[in-house]
Design a protein around this motif. Structure first.
Motif, PDB file in Angstrom:
ATOM      1  N   ASN A  46     -79.194 -11.131-110.968  1.00  0.00           N
ATOM      2  CA  ASN A  46     -79.035 -12.551-111.280  1.00  0.00           C
ATOM      3  C   ASN A  46     -78.914 -13.386-110.010  1.00  0.00           C
ATOM      4  O   ASN A  46     -78.037 -13.157-109.184  1.00  0.00           O
ATOM      5  N   GLY A  47     -79.824 -14.327-109.858  1.00  0.00           N
ATOM      6  CA  GLY A  47     -79.734 -15.304-108.784  1.00  0.00           C
ATOM      7  C   GLY A  47     -80.320 -14.899-107.451  1.00  0.00           C
ATOM      8  O   GLY A  47     -80.519 -15.757-106.581  1.00  0.00           O
ATOM      9  N   ILE A  48     -80.630 -13.619-107.234  1.00  0.00           N
ATOM     10  CA  ILE A  48     -81.002 -13.175-105.891  1.00  0.00           C
ATOM     11  C   ILE A  48     -82.337 -13.769-105.435  1.00  0.00           C
ATOM     12  O   ILE A  48     -82.457 -14.248-104.310  1.00  0.00           O
ATOM     13  N   ALA A  49     -83.346 -13.740-106.297  1.00  0.00           N
ATOM     14  CA  ALA A  49     -84.667 -14.228-105.897  1.00  0.00           C
ATOM     15  C   ALA A  49     -84.672 -15.747-105.754  1.00  0.00           C
ATOM     16  O   ALA A  49     -85.203 -16.291-104.780  1.00  0.00           O
ATOM     17  N   ALA A  50     -84.077 -16.428-106.731  1.00  0.00           N
ATOM     18  CA  ALA A  50     -84.113 -17.890-106.716  1.00  0.00           C
ATOM     19  C   ALA A  50     -83.285 -18.481-105.590  1.00  0.00           C
ATOM     20  O   ALA A  50     -83.727 -19.399-104.894  1.00  0.00           O
ATOM     21  N   SER A  51     -82.070 -17.974-105.381  1.00  0.00           N
ATOM     22  CA  SER A  51     -81.196 -18.568-104.368  1.00  0.00           C
ATOM     23  C   SER A  51     -81.769 -18.397-102.966  1.00  0.00           C
ATOM     24  O   SER A  51     -81.726 -19.339-102.155  1.00  0.00           O
ATOM     25  N   CYS A  52     -82.306 -17.229-102.676  1.00  0.00           N
ATOM     26  CA  CYS A  52     -82.885 -17.012-101.343  1.00  0.00           C
ATOM     27  C   CYS A  52     -84.133 -17.874-101.154  1.00  0.00           C
ATOM     28  O   CYS A  52     -84.378 -18.398-100.063  1.00  0.00           O
ATOM     29  N   ALA A  55     -83.295 -21.483-100.088  1.00  0.00           N
ATOM     30  CA  ALA A  55     -82.994 -21.641 -98.666  1.00  0.00           C
ATOM     31  C   ALA A  55     -84.272 -21.676 -97.835  1.00  0.00           C
ATOM     32  O   ALA A  55     -84.437 -22.521 -96.946  1.00  0.00           O
ATOM     33  N   VAL A  56     -85.204 -20.770 -98.136  1.00  0.00           N
ATOM     34  CA  VAL A  56     -86.451 -20.710 -97.364  1.00  0.00           C
ATOM     35  C   VAL A  56     -87.304 -21.944 -97.621  1.00  0.00           C
ATOM     36  O   VAL A  56     -87.870 -22.536 -96.684  1.00  0.00           O
ATOM     37  N   LEU A  57     -87.414 -22.358 -98.870  1.00  0.00           N
ATOM     38  CA  LEU A  57     -88.214 -23.544 -99.199  1.00  0.00           C
ATOM     39  C   LEU A  57     -87.638 -24.807 -98.567  1.00  0.00           C
ATOM     40  O   LEU A  57     -88.383 -25.697 -98.138  1.00  0.00           O
ATOM     41  N   ALA A  58     -86.319 -24.896 -98.492  1.00  0.00           N
ATOM     42  CA  ALA A  58     -85.697 -26.046 -97.832  1.00  0.00           C
ATOM     43  C   ALA A  58     -86.073 -26.068 -96.353  1.00  0.00           C
ATOM     44  O   ALA A  58     -86.390 -27.130 -95.790  1.00  0.00           O
ATOM     45  N   ALA A  59     -86.064 -24.891 -95.729  1.00  0.00           N
ATOM     46  CA  ALA A  59     -86.460 -24.803 -94.324  1.00  0.00           C
ATOM     47  C   ALA A  59     -87.931 -25.159 -94.148  1.00  0.00           C
ATOM     48  O   ALA A  59     -88.312 -25.841 -93.188  1.00  0.00           O
ATOM     49  N   MET A  60     -88.778 -24.692 -95.070  1.00  0.00           N
ATOM     50  CA  MET A  60     -90.201 -25.022 -95.006  1.00  0.00           C
ATOM     51  C   MET A  60     -90.422 -26.517 -95.192  1.00  0.00           C
ATOM     52  O   MET A  60     -91.292 -27.113 -94.546  1.00  0.00           O
ATOM     53  N   ALA A  61     -89.641 -27.131 -96.078  1.00  0.00           N
ATOM     54  CA  ALA A  61     -89.769 -28.577 -96.297  1.00  0.00           C
ATOM     55  C   ALA A  61     -89.411 -29.358 -95.035  1.00  0.00           C
ATOM     56  O   ALA A  61     -90.096 -30.318 -94.661  1.00  0.00           O
ATOM     57  N   VAL A  62     -88.346 -28.912 -94.353  1.00  0.00           N
ATOM     58  CA  VAL A  62     -87.950 -29.576 -93.105  1.00  0.00           C
ATOM     59  C   VAL A  62     -89.019 -29.381 -92.041  1.00  0.00           C
ATOM     60  O   VAL A  62     -89.406 -30.338 -91.346  1.00  0.00           O
ATOM     61  N   ALA A  63     -89.531 -28.158 -91.910  1.00  0.00           N
ATOM     62  CA  ALA A  63     -90.566 -27.881 -90.905  1.00  0.00           C
ATOM     63  C   ALA A  63     -91.816 -28.704 -91.176  1.00  0.00           C
ATOM     64  O   ALA A  63     -92.432 -29.254 -90.255  1.00  0.00           O
ATOM     65  N   ALA A  64     -92.207 -28.786 -92.452  1.00  0.00           N
ATOM     66  CA  ALA A  64     -93.395 -29.567 -92.803  1.00  0.00           C
ATOM     67  C   ALA A  64     -93.162 -31.052 -92.539  1.00  0.00           C
ATOM     68  O   ALA A  64     -94.048 -31.751 -92.023  1.00  0.00           O
ATOM     69  N   ALA A 135     -87.474 -11.964 -94.548  1.00  0.00           N
ATOM     70  CA  ALA A 135     -87.406 -10.598 -94.018  1.00  0.00           C
ATOM     71  C   ALA A 135     -86.501  -9.672 -94.839  1.00  0.00           C
ATOM     72  O   ALA A 135     -86.854  -8.507 -95.030  1.00  0.00           O
ATOM     73  N   PRO A 136     -85.330 -10.128 -95.336  1.00  0.00           N
ATOM     74  CA  PRO A 136     -84.521  -9.213 -96.151  1.00  0.00           C
ATOM     75  C   PRO A 136     -85.262  -8.692 -97.376  1.00  0.00           C
ATOM     76  O   PRO A 136     -85.129  -7.532 -97.749  1.00  0.00           O
ATOM     77  N   PHE A 137     -86.072  -9.559 -98.001  1.00  0.00           N
ATOM     78  CA  PHE A 137     -86.844  -9.148 -99.170  1.00  0.00           C
ATOM     79  C   PHE A 137     -87.972  -8.192 -98.770  1.00  0.00           C
ATOM     80  O   PHE A 137     -88.126  -7.121 -99.356  1.00  0.00           O
ATOM     81  N   LEU A 138     -88.769  -8.599 -97.789  1.00  0.00           N
ATOM     82  CA  LEU A 138     -89.936  -7.817 -97.411  1.00  0.00           C
ATOM     83  C   LEU A 138     -89.535  -6.479 -96.799  1.00  0.00           C
ATOM     84  O   LEU A 138     -90.210  -5.460 -97.027  1.00  0.00           O
ATOM     85  N   VAL A 177     -73.806  -8.864-103.988  1.00  0.00           N
ATOM     86  CA  VAL A 177     -75.100  -8.460-103.428  1.00  0.00           C
ATOM     87  C   VAL A 177     -75.996  -9.691-103.228  1.00  0.00           C
ATOM     88  O   VAL A 177     -76.664  -9.833-102.197  1.00  0.00           O
ATOM     89  N   THR A 178     -75.996 -10.585-104.207  1.00  0.00           N
ATOM     90  CA  THR A 178     -76.792 -11.805-104.087  1.00  0.00           C
ATOM     91  C   THR A 178     -76.323 -12.647-102.900  1.00  0.00           C
ATOM     92  O   THR A 178     -77.133 -13.160-102.128  1.00  0.00           O
ATOM     93  N   ALA A 179     -75.002 -12.784-102.745  1.00  0.00           N
ATOM     94  CA  ALA A 179     -74.461 -13.537-101.617  1.00  0.00           C
ATOM     95  C   ALA A 179     -74.819 -12.878-100.293  1.00  0.00           C
ATOM     96  O   ALA A 179     -75.114 -13.570 -99.302  1.00  0.00           O
ATOM     97  N   LEU A 180     -74.804 -11.540-100.256  1.00  0.00           N
ATOM     98  CA  LEU A 180     -75.175 -10.820 -99.042  1.00  0.00           C
ATOM     99  C   LEU A 180     -76.617 -11.111 -98.659  1.00  0.00           C
ATOM    100  O   LEU A 180     -76.914 -11.431 -97.490  1.00  0.00           O
ATOM    101  N   TYR A 181     -77.523 -11.026 -99.612  1.00  0.00           N
ATOM    102  CA  TYR A 181     -78.938 -11.282 -99.317  1.00  0.00           C
ATOM    103  C   TYR A 181     -79.180 -12.749 -98.984  1.00  0.00           C
ATOM    104  O   TYR A 181     -80.053 -13.067 -98.163  1.00  0.00           O
ATOM    105  N   PHE A 182     -78.424 -13.643 -99.597  1.00  0.00           N
ATOM    106  CA  PHE A 182     -78.550 -15.062 -99.256  1.00  0.00           C
ATOM    107  C   PHE A 182     -78.139 -15.284 -97.803  1.00  0.00           C
ATOM    108  O   PHE A 182     -78.818 -15.996 -97.051  1.00  0.00           O
ATOM    109  N   GLY A 183     -77.021 -14.667 -97.402  1.00  0.00           N
ATOM    110  CA  GLY A 183     -76.574 -14.793 -96.012  1.00  0.00           C
ATOM    111  C   GLY A 183     -77.584 -14.210 -95.035  1.00  0.00           C
ATOM    112  O   GLY A 183     -77.856 -14.804 -93.982  1.00  0.00           O
TER     113      GLY A 183
END
Length: 226
Positions: A46-52, A55-64, A135-138, A177-183
Protein backbone atom coordinates in the motif's frame (compact mmCIF):
# COMPACT_ATOMS: atom_id res chain seq x y z
CA UNK A 1 5.98 7.63 -31.38
CA UNK A 2 4.37 11.00 -32.08
CA UNK A 3 6.67 12.87 -29.72
CA UNK A 4 9.82 11.29 -31.13
CA UNK A 5 12.43 8.92 -29.68
CA UNK A 6 15.50 9.76 -27.63
CA UNK A 7 17.93 11.94 -29.52
CA UNK A 8 21.10 11.45 -27.46
CA UNK A 9 22.42 9.59 -24.43
CA UNK A 10 25.32 10.33 -22.05
CA UNK A 11 27.99 7.67 -22.52
CA UNK A 12 30.57 6.94 -19.76
CA UNK A 13 33.96 8.59 -20.44
CA UNK A 14 32.74 9.73 -23.89
CA UNK A 15 30.04 12.34 -23.38
CA UNK A 16 26.74 13.07 -25.07
CA UNK A 17 26.31 10.72 -28.02
CA UNK A 18 23.79 11.25 -30.79
CA UNK A 19 22.13 7.96 -31.71
CA UNK A 20 20.80 6.99 -35.12
CA UNK A 21 17.07 6.75 -35.81
CA UNK A 22 16.88 2.93 -35.69
CA UNK A 23 18.79 2.67 -32.42
CA UNK A 24 16.85 5.64 -31.03
CA UNK A 25 13.45 4.04 -31.66
CA UNK A 26 14.53 0.62 -30.36
CA UNK A 27 16.19 2.09 -27.24
CA UNK A 28 13.24 4.36 -26.47
CA UNK A 29 10.74 1.52 -26.81
CA UNK A 30 12.89 -0.75 -24.62
CA UNK A 31 13.27 1.95 -21.95
CA UNK A 32 9.54 2.70 -21.78
CA UNK A 33 8.41 -0.94 -21.75
CA UNK A 34 11.08 -1.97 -19.23
CA UNK A 35 10.22 0.93 -16.91
CA UNK A 36 6.47 0.20 -17.16
CA UNK A 37 7.03 -3.38 -16.07
CA UNK A 38 9.53 -2.50 -13.34
CA UNK A 39 7.09 0.03 -11.89
CA UNK A 40 4.33 -2.57 -12.04
CA UNK A 41 6.52 -5.10 -10.18
CA UNK A 42 7.00 -2.60 -7.35
CA UNK A 43 3.28 -1.99 -6.86
CA UNK A 44 2.98 -4.61 -4.14
CA UNK A 45 2.52 -2.67 -0.89
CA UNK A 46 0.00 0.00 0.00
CA UNK A 47 1.30 3.39 -1.06
CA UNK A 48 4.81 2.37 -2.13
CA UNK A 49 4.51 2.92 -5.89
CA UNK A 50 2.36 6.05 -5.75
CA UNK A 51 4.20 7.88 -2.97
CA UNK A 52 7.63 7.40 -4.53
CA UNK A 53 6.29 8.45 -7.93
CA UNK A 54 4.90 11.66 -6.43
CA UNK A 55 8.38 12.65 -5.22
CA UNK A 56 10.03 11.89 -8.57
CA UNK A 57 7.31 13.60 -10.61
CA UNK A 58 7.57 16.70 -8.43
CA UNK A 59 11.31 16.79 -9.11
CA UNK A 60 10.69 16.31 -12.83
CA UNK A 61 8.15 19.14 -12.79
CA UNK A 62 10.69 21.47 -11.16
CA UNK A 63 13.43 20.44 -13.60
CA UNK A 64 11.11 20.95 -16.57
CA UNK A 65 9.95 24.32 -15.26
CA UNK A 66 13.52 25.55 -14.77
CA UNK A 67 14.28 24.44 -18.34
CA UNK A 68 11.35 26.42 -19.74
CA UNK A 69 9.37 23.28 -20.62
CA UNK A 70 6.05 24.39 -19.16
CA UNK A 71 3.91 21.70 -20.80
CA UNK A 72 6.11 18.87 -19.46
CA UNK A 73 6.17 20.55 -16.05
CA UNK A 74 2.37 20.77 -16.05
CA UNK A 75 1.92 17.14 -17.11
CA UNK A 76 4.35 15.94 -14.42
CA UNK A 77 2.60 18.02 -11.77
CA UNK A 78 -0.84 16.81 -12.85
CA UNK A 79 0.20 13.15 -12.65
CA UNK A 80 1.74 13.80 -9.23
CA UNK A 81 -1.52 15.43 -8.10
CA UNK A 82 -3.56 12.48 -9.40
CA UNK A 83 -1.37 10.04 -7.46
CA UNK A 84 -1.58 12.26 -4.37
CA UNK A 85 -5.36 11.92 -4.52
CA UNK A 86 -4.98 8.15 -4.80
CA UNK A 87 -2.55 7.62 -1.91
CA UNK A 88 -4.94 8.25 1.04
CA UNK A 89 -7.47 5.60 -0.06
CA UNK A 90 -4.66 3.17 -0.89
CA UNK A 91 -2.27 3.78 1.99
CA UNK A 92 -4.68 3.89 4.92
CA UNK A 93 -7.21 1.18 4.14
CA UNK A 94 -6.24 -0.36 0.81
CA UNK A 95 -9.75 0.33 -0.48
CA UNK A 96 -8.39 1.23 -3.90
CA UNK A 97 -5.54 -0.44 -5.81
CA UNK A 98 -3.69 0.52 -8.98
CA UNK A 99 -3.73 -2.97 -10.43
CA UNK A 100 -1.76 -3.79 -13.56
CA UNK A 101 -3.65 -1.30 -15.72
CA UNK A 102 -3.11 1.57 -13.28
CA UNK A 103 0.55 0.92 -12.52
CA UNK A 104 1.53 0.28 -16.14
CA UNK A 105 -0.32 3.39 -17.28
CA UNK A 106 1.43 5.49 -14.63
CA UNK A 107 4.76 3.84 -15.48
CA UNK A 108 4.26 4.60 -19.17
CA UNK A 109 3.54 8.26 -18.48
CA UNK A 110 6.58 8.64 -16.21
CA UNK A 111 8.91 7.03 -18.77
CA UNK A 112 7.43 9.03 -21.64
CA UNK A 113 7.79 12.27 -19.67
CA UNK A 114 11.44 11.37 -18.96
CA UNK A 115 12.06 11.04 -22.72
CA UNK A 116 10.24 14.32 -23.43
CA UNK A 117 12.25 16.06 -20.71
CA UNK A 118 15.57 14.81 -22.08
CA UNK A 119 14.71 15.77 -25.66
CA UNK A 120 13.07 19.08 -24.80
CA UNK A 121 16.05 20.23 -22.75
CA UNK A 122 18.50 19.31 -25.50
CA UNK A 123 20.16 16.78 -23.23
CA UNK A 124 20.70 19.24 -20.35
CA UNK A 125 18.30 17.16 -18.26
CA UNK A 126 19.79 13.71 -18.76
CA UNK A 127 17.64 10.70 -19.62
CA UNK A 128 19.32 9.24 -16.53
CA UNK A 129 17.43 11.66 -14.28
CA UNK A 130 14.20 9.68 -13.87
CA UNK A 131 15.82 6.20 -13.73
CA UNK A 132 18.35 7.37 -11.12
CA UNK A 133 15.56 9.00 -9.09
CA UNK A 134 13.75 5.65 -9.24
CA UNK A 135 16.95 3.73 -8.41
CA UNK A 136 15.41 1.99 -5.35
CA UNK A 137 12.70 0.53 -7.59
CA UNK A 138 14.91 -0.39 -10.54
CA UNK A 139 17.66 -1.82 -8.33
CA UNK A 140 15.11 -3.96 -6.46
CA UNK A 141 13.73 -5.37 -9.71
CA UNK A 142 17.14 -6.01 -11.30
CA UNK A 143 18.61 -7.52 -8.12
CA UNK A 144 15.62 -9.83 -7.66
CA UNK A 145 15.64 -11.02 -11.28
CA UNK A 146 19.38 -11.70 -11.17
CA UNK A 147 18.98 -13.62 -7.92
CA UNK A 148 16.19 -15.73 -9.44
CA UNK A 149 18.31 -16.40 -12.51
CA UNK A 150 21.18 -17.46 -10.25
CA UNK A 151 18.90 -19.92 -8.51
CA UNK A 152 17.51 -21.08 -11.88
CA UNK A 153 14.01 -19.91 -11.11
CA UNK A 154 11.61 -18.88 -13.87
CA UNK A 155 11.93 -15.11 -14.04
CA UNK A 156 8.62 -14.85 -15.90
CA UNK A 157 6.56 -16.58 -13.20
CA UNK A 158 4.78 -14.69 -10.42
CA UNK A 159 6.66 -14.48 -7.14
CA UNK A 160 6.96 -12.53 -3.90
CA UNK A 161 10.74 -12.34 -3.61
CA UNK A 162 11.40 -8.65 -4.15
CA UNK A 163 13.46 -6.96 -1.47
CA UNK A 164 10.52 -4.85 -0.29
CA UNK A 165 8.37 -7.99 -0.05
CA UNK A 166 11.06 -9.80 1.97
CA UNK A 167 11.22 -6.84 4.36
CA UNK A 168 7.45 -6.94 4.83
CA UNK A 169 7.43 -10.71 5.28
CA UNK A 170 10.30 -10.35 7.75
CA UNK A 171 8.16 -8.43 10.17
CA UNK A 172 8.33 -4.77 9.12
CA UNK A 173 5.02 -2.96 8.83
CA UNK A 174 3.91 -2.10 5.31
CA UNK A 175 3.94 1.58 6.20
CA UNK A 176 7.52 1.26 7.47
CA UNK A 177 8.71 -0.36 4.23
CA UNK A 178 6.89 2.27 2.18
CA UNK A 179 8.46 5.06 4.25
CA UNK A 180 11.89 3.44 3.80
CA UNK A 181 11.56 3.34 0.02
CA UNK A 182 10.19 6.88 -0.03
CA UNK A 183 13.24 8.08 1.90
CA UNK A 184 15.58 6.18 -0.44
CA UNK A 185 13.78 7.72 -3.41
CA UNK A 186 14.23 11.25 -2.04
CA UNK A 187 17.94 10.48 -1.56
CA UNK A 188 18.11 9.13 -5.11
CA UNK A 189 16.49 12.31 -6.42
CA UNK A 190 19.35 14.27 -4.84
CA UNK A 191 21.84 11.97 -6.58
CA UNK A 192 19.94 12.37 -9.87
CA UNK A 193 20.16 16.16 -9.49
CA UNK A 194 23.91 15.88 -8.92
CA UNK A 195 24.16 13.68 -12.01
CA UNK A 196 22.50 16.34 -14.15
CA UNK A 197 24.98 18.96 -12.91
CA UNK A 198 27.97 16.88 -14.07
CA UNK A 199 29.40 16.66 -17.55
CA UNK A 200 27.76 13.86 -19.59
CA UNK A 201 30.92 11.71 -19.57
CA UNK A 202 31.07 11.85 -15.74
CA UNK A 203 27.41 11.14 -14.97
CA UNK A 204 28.00 7.44 -14.36
CA UNK A 205 30.15 8.08 -11.25
CA UNK A 206 27.32 8.99 -8.83
CA UNK A 207 25.10 6.32 -10.41
CA UNK A 208 27.70 3.63 -9.71
CA UNK A 209 28.17 4.92 -6.15
CA UNK A 210 24.40 4.86 -5.53
CA UNK A 211 24.06 1.27 -6.76
CA UNK A 212 27.02 0.25 -4.59
CA UNK A 213 25.25 1.74 -1.55
CA UNK A 214 22.16 -0.37 -2.29
CA UNK A 215 24.09 -3.59 -2.93
CA UNK A 216 25.27 -4.22 0.64
CA UNK A 217 21.87 -4.00 2.38
CA UNK A 218 20.26 -5.99 -0.46
CA UNK A 219 22.71 -8.85 0.02
CA UNK A 220 22.02 -8.83 3.78
CA UNK A 221 18.27 -9.09 3.11
CA UNK A 222 18.93 -11.88 0.62
CA UNK A 223 20.99 -13.89 3.11
CA UNK A 224 18.23 -13.57 5.69
CA UNK A 225 15.54 -14.82 3.33
CA UNK A 226 12.66 -16.59 5.02
Amino acid sequence: WLAGPLQSIPAPLIGLVDIGPFVAVALTMFFIVAFMNAYNFMDGLNGIAASCAIAVLAAMAVAAGLSGLSSIAALSALLAAALAGFVPVNMRSGRLFMGDSGSQFAGFLIAALAVLLANGSGGRISIYFAPVAFAPFLFDVAFTLLDRMRRRRNIFSAHREHIYQRLAHGGLRHTTVTALYFGLTVFSIAVATLTVLLEPEDQWFPIAALLACFAGPAIIVLKNRG
